[in-house]
Design a protein around this motif. Structure first.
Motif, short mmCIF file in Angstrom:
data_model
loop_
_atom_site.label_atom_id
_atom_site.label_comp_id
_atom_site.label_asym_id
_atom_site.label_seq_id
_atom_site.Cartn_x
_atom_site.Cartn_y
_atom_site.Cartn_z
N ALA A 195 39.11 -19.42 25.96
CA ALA A 195 40.34 -19.07 26.68
C ALA A 195 41.56 -19.65 25.97
O ALA A 195 42.57 -18.97 25.79
N GLY A 243 44.65 -17.67 24.48
CA GLY A 243 45.95 -18.02 25.06
C GLY A 243 46.98 -18.35 24.00
O GLY A 243 48.10 -17.84 24.03
N GLN A 271 46.08 -17.67 33.40
CA GLN A 271 44.69 -18.05 33.12
C GLN A 271 44.16 -18.91 34.25
O GLN A 271 44.50 -20.08 34.39
N GLU A 287 41.29 -20.96 36.05
CA GLU A 287 40.13 -21.70 35.58
C GLU A 287 39.34 -22.26 36.76
O GLU A 287 39.84 -22.34 37.86
N LEU A 313 41.46 -14.42 32.52
CA LEU A 313 42.57 -14.51 31.57
C LEU A 313 43.28 -13.17 31.54
O LEU A 313 42.67 -12.14 31.29
N SER A 346 45.45 -22.58 37.74
CA SER A 346 45.77 -21.43 36.90
C SER A 346 46.93 -21.80 35.99
O SER A 346 47.86 -22.49 36.40
#
Lengths: 195, 538
Positions: free
Chosen positions: A19, A23, A35, A37, A52, B171
């Motif tokens: 990721a 990114g 994104q 997580e 993502l 996030s």
């Protein structure tokens, strides 16, 4: 440009390094990013995923709606199937073939691969084996990222640069191994798409 | 300045640093942990002597932050939603004392219970305390609300709550920074009786807090975090709180719903804005991640307003977090979906790591208890709660931080003897010590097993306040020295450990067993860092 990506694996397998690479490349490309997580309890060997989202327009939700993901990238074959409800029609599923068996009823790997082959757009890659060929077992994640690279809509050199940035603190050797692993994955998908 | 890619938690941390923070206090708890971690590791915060580090629990953290505010400096205190229960006493009373230096309380909610025992909604606490509540809809707002929050906290002399749910806390997105402003100078309150909540003062303070309520509403009316966004289609008006706005926008092209939409990022609710929406729209839909907090206020006891849709009337599920699909269904849109999950996919629940010391503690305990009937093990919050699952099924309760010891005591008082408590080192110093004191004072026949892996493991290996102190604490509380036993939870000591447990469990008073071995995750990290340092020294 809009790419919605589900990253899948088992807690501890390191989906966040994939990721982070995407990114970084997306930032260089001037795209918007969100994104989402997973931290906390599931990191203890449970199933983990990250959402993502890349876009040249502003992104609303941190979560990808069902059936809208352009891509599933998975470090583990059974985990790749868990997120099929998110994959769009025509979306790609890129997954490692090596199972991570830490449960007592892990299914027959052949049945899992069969289910993956039933997804019309899929890339099955033995990332561990290809990583070993680069001399670094640890770079399997970058092999998988490389295999997904043609579907990301990002300039490949940006991705290389991102991987270099990400591993810079670990020294040149590690950077080289990971760039090589990335290329291996990319070549694998290139060959697959030719056939 | 280039945008930073920050988690919602990290945006809060960076925002606080840039807003002139002097100190942060917290106890680790998902999804709030990364706020403190960011500040601990931040170079600028270190260079400007921003106080950081973990507290014993949320109550001590809240009180320390209040003390810093008393001294005129800006303080931040962070916790997960259930941590606010622990800090509730100083939290509610901080609204009574008011703030001197800016004081922000971050409570990170976990709707859908990704890593929690419940999905309580912190906004109720904010309303209960009668203080302004901020609820960001994205990472940039999480950052901006720190400047704003400290400003209104200082201007109005109240603590401010910021509520963030898991999906924003964890996030990442781009965040623009502002120039950093200096910290406050040390200054004690102008009125030195402000913080003395003796009844006579408390009554005066409370009247002041009540008088201030209309000003809090007024603040919400003019807040840039609240906005009535226009829409052509007046058949529906939408109230979207915090990140619910994103799920709404996701369902429309260009992210623009055709309905008038009231975006809520600050409470108490802005009365005039809500009224405008009510006056112009036929039906109202309330979208909020958490409890139906706003919906309940608007509906009223008799359901006077029957045109309100939300979690209470079944338009949206009553529990669990929102997502774009749930909101799509509520709007009557077709819900997009991919392929179903194939039947062969098996669940993969979290589990104790291979080689985890807890495994061997549970193996010994299970064997030591096998001559007794089942249902005697009271446990607590941490990695070791996974002992509830196969293959261990070793514990019977997990309720709140510290409840293992006190619940074992209560069960033993009722006649369930022997009763065993299983608690982690950090949970013990968080909320276990006072319970142990109760047990000692009553000479309760319980065995307390303190699993000491020298870290707060579940949240990622933060420093444990208990490290190196457990035996002394137990002895100080009054546990007999010969019944405080340290063991190494390693398979090669299984028989010996099992025998010790058996003996202590049959002892009709308080005994403490401390299986001690470093968490394998922290051990691996420590060795890695050590190797790195050695290599760079070469």
């Amino acid at each position: 440009m809009k790419k919605d990506i589900v990253l899948a694996g088992v807690g501890g397998q390191g989906i966040l390094s994939i990721a982070a690479s995407i990114g970084l490349a997306a930032i260089e490309a001037g795209l918007h990013i969100k994104q989402s997580e997973v931290h906390g309890m599931s990191q203890r060997g449970g199933d983990v995923q990250a959402n993502l989202r890349l876009s040249d327009k502003e992104i609303a939700s941190d979560l990808i709606p069902g059936g809208k993901a352009d891509l599933i990238i998975s470090i583990e074959p059974m985990e790749s199937l868990r997120y099929l409800p998110f994959l769009s029609q025509g979306g790609w599923l890129v997954t490692n073939t090596q199972p991570y068996d830490n449960i007592k009823d892990y299914p027959d790997i052949n049945l899992i691969l069969e289910e993956i082959r039933a997804v019309s757009n899929h890339i099955l890659i033995d990332a561990g084996k290809l990583a070993l060929e680069t001399g670094s077992k640890k770079s399997a994640n970058m092999v998988i990222l490389g295999a997904a690279a043609p579907f990301l809509g990002l300039d490949y050199t940006l991705l290389e640069k991102a991987v270099a940035t990400l591993f810079r603190s670990k020294g040149n050797e590690v950077v080289e191994a990971n760039i090589k692993a990335l290329q291996k994955g990319k070549d694998f998908t290139g060959e697959y798409l030719k056939n | 300045m280039q945008k930073l890619m920050l988690l919602g938690d990290e945006a809060i941390a960076q925002g606080a640093i840039d807003a002139g923070l002097s100190g942060i206090y917290a106890y680790p708890g998902t999804p709030s942990t990364e706020i403190m971690e960011y500040i601990i590791n931040n170079r600028e915060a270190g260079e400007s002597n921003v106080r950081s580090g973990w507290s014993a629990n949320e109550k001590t953290a809240m009180e320390s932050a209040l003390g810093m505010s008393y001294a005129g400096k800006r303080a931040l205190v962070c916790m997960k939603h259930v941590g606010l229960n622990v800090a509730a006493d100083p939290f509610i009373n901080a609204a009574m004392t008011g703030a001197n230096g800016g004081l922000i309380v971050v409570s990170a909610d976990d709707p859908s219970m990704h890593s929690s025992q419940n999905e309580q909604d912190s906004r109720f606490y904010g309303k209960y305390a009668m203080i302004p509540i901020l609820e960001p809809s994205n990472q940039q707002e999480s950052y901006d609300m720190m400047h704003y929050g400290f400003d209104i906290s200082e201007e109005y002399g109240v603590p401010v709550m910021l509520r963030i749910p898991t999906r924003l806390a964890h996030s990442r997105s781009g965040v623009s920074r502002r120039p950093r402003r200096p910290q406050n100078d040390l200054h004690t309150p102008a009125d030195l009786s402000q913080f003395i909540l003796l009844p006579a003062n408390a009554r005066r303070r409370y009247k002041g807090l009540l008088l201030q309520q209309p000003r809090h509403v007024h603040l919400s009316e003019s807040s840039s975090f609240n906005a009535l966004l226009p829409g052509e289609d007046k058949s529906l008006g939408i109230i979207a709180c915090g990140i619910a706005l994103n799920y709404l926008n996701e369902n429309f092209p260009e992210g623009k719903p055709p309905f008038p939409t009231l975006k809520i990022g600050q409470y108490p609710l802005p009365r005039n804005l809500v009224k405008q929406l009510f006056d112009t729209c036929k039906e109202i839909m309330v979208l909020e991640d958490g409890y139906p907090f706003v919906e309940e206020i608007l509906t009223g006891f008799f359901g006077t307003y029957r045109n309100i849709r939300g979690r209470l009337d079944g338009t949206l599920p009553r529990d669990g977090e929102l997502n774009p699909n749930i909101v799509a269904a509520a709007l009557g849109h077709e819900v997009s979906a991919g392929m179903p999950v194939p039947d062969i996919v098996r669940p993969r629940p979290p589990k104790l790591c291979a080689g985890c010391p807890h495994i061997y503690s549970y193996n010994a305990l299970n064997e030591a208890l096998n001559t007794y009937s089942k249902g005697r093990v009271f446990s607590d919050i941490g990695c070791y709660t996974l002992g509830a699952l196969e293959p261990f099924t070793a514990i019977n309760t997990c309720v709140d931080m510290g409840a293992s010891i006190t619940m074992a005591k209560g069960a033993a008082d009722a006649g369930l003897v022997p009763a065993v408590a299983v608690i982690g080192d950090s949970t013990f110093t968080h909320s276990g010590i006072t319970g142990l004191l109760d047990a000692v004072n009553d000479n309760s026949p319980i065995t307390v097993i303190i699993l000491d892996n020298a870290t707060v493991a579940m949240t990622g290996g933060q420093t444990s306040a208990a490290t190196g102190k457990i035996e002394d604490i137990c002895e100080g509380v009054g546990v007999a020295k010969e019944h405080i036993i340290v063991m190494n939870p390693h398979p090669k000591h299984h028989e010996e450990n099992m025998e010790i447990m058996k003996n202590e469990i049959s002892y009709p008073g308080v005994s403490v067993i401390i299986p001690r071995r470093e968490c394998i995750q922290t051990a691996a990290r420590r060795i890695k860092t050590l190797k790195k340092t050695e290599e760079s020294a070469k």
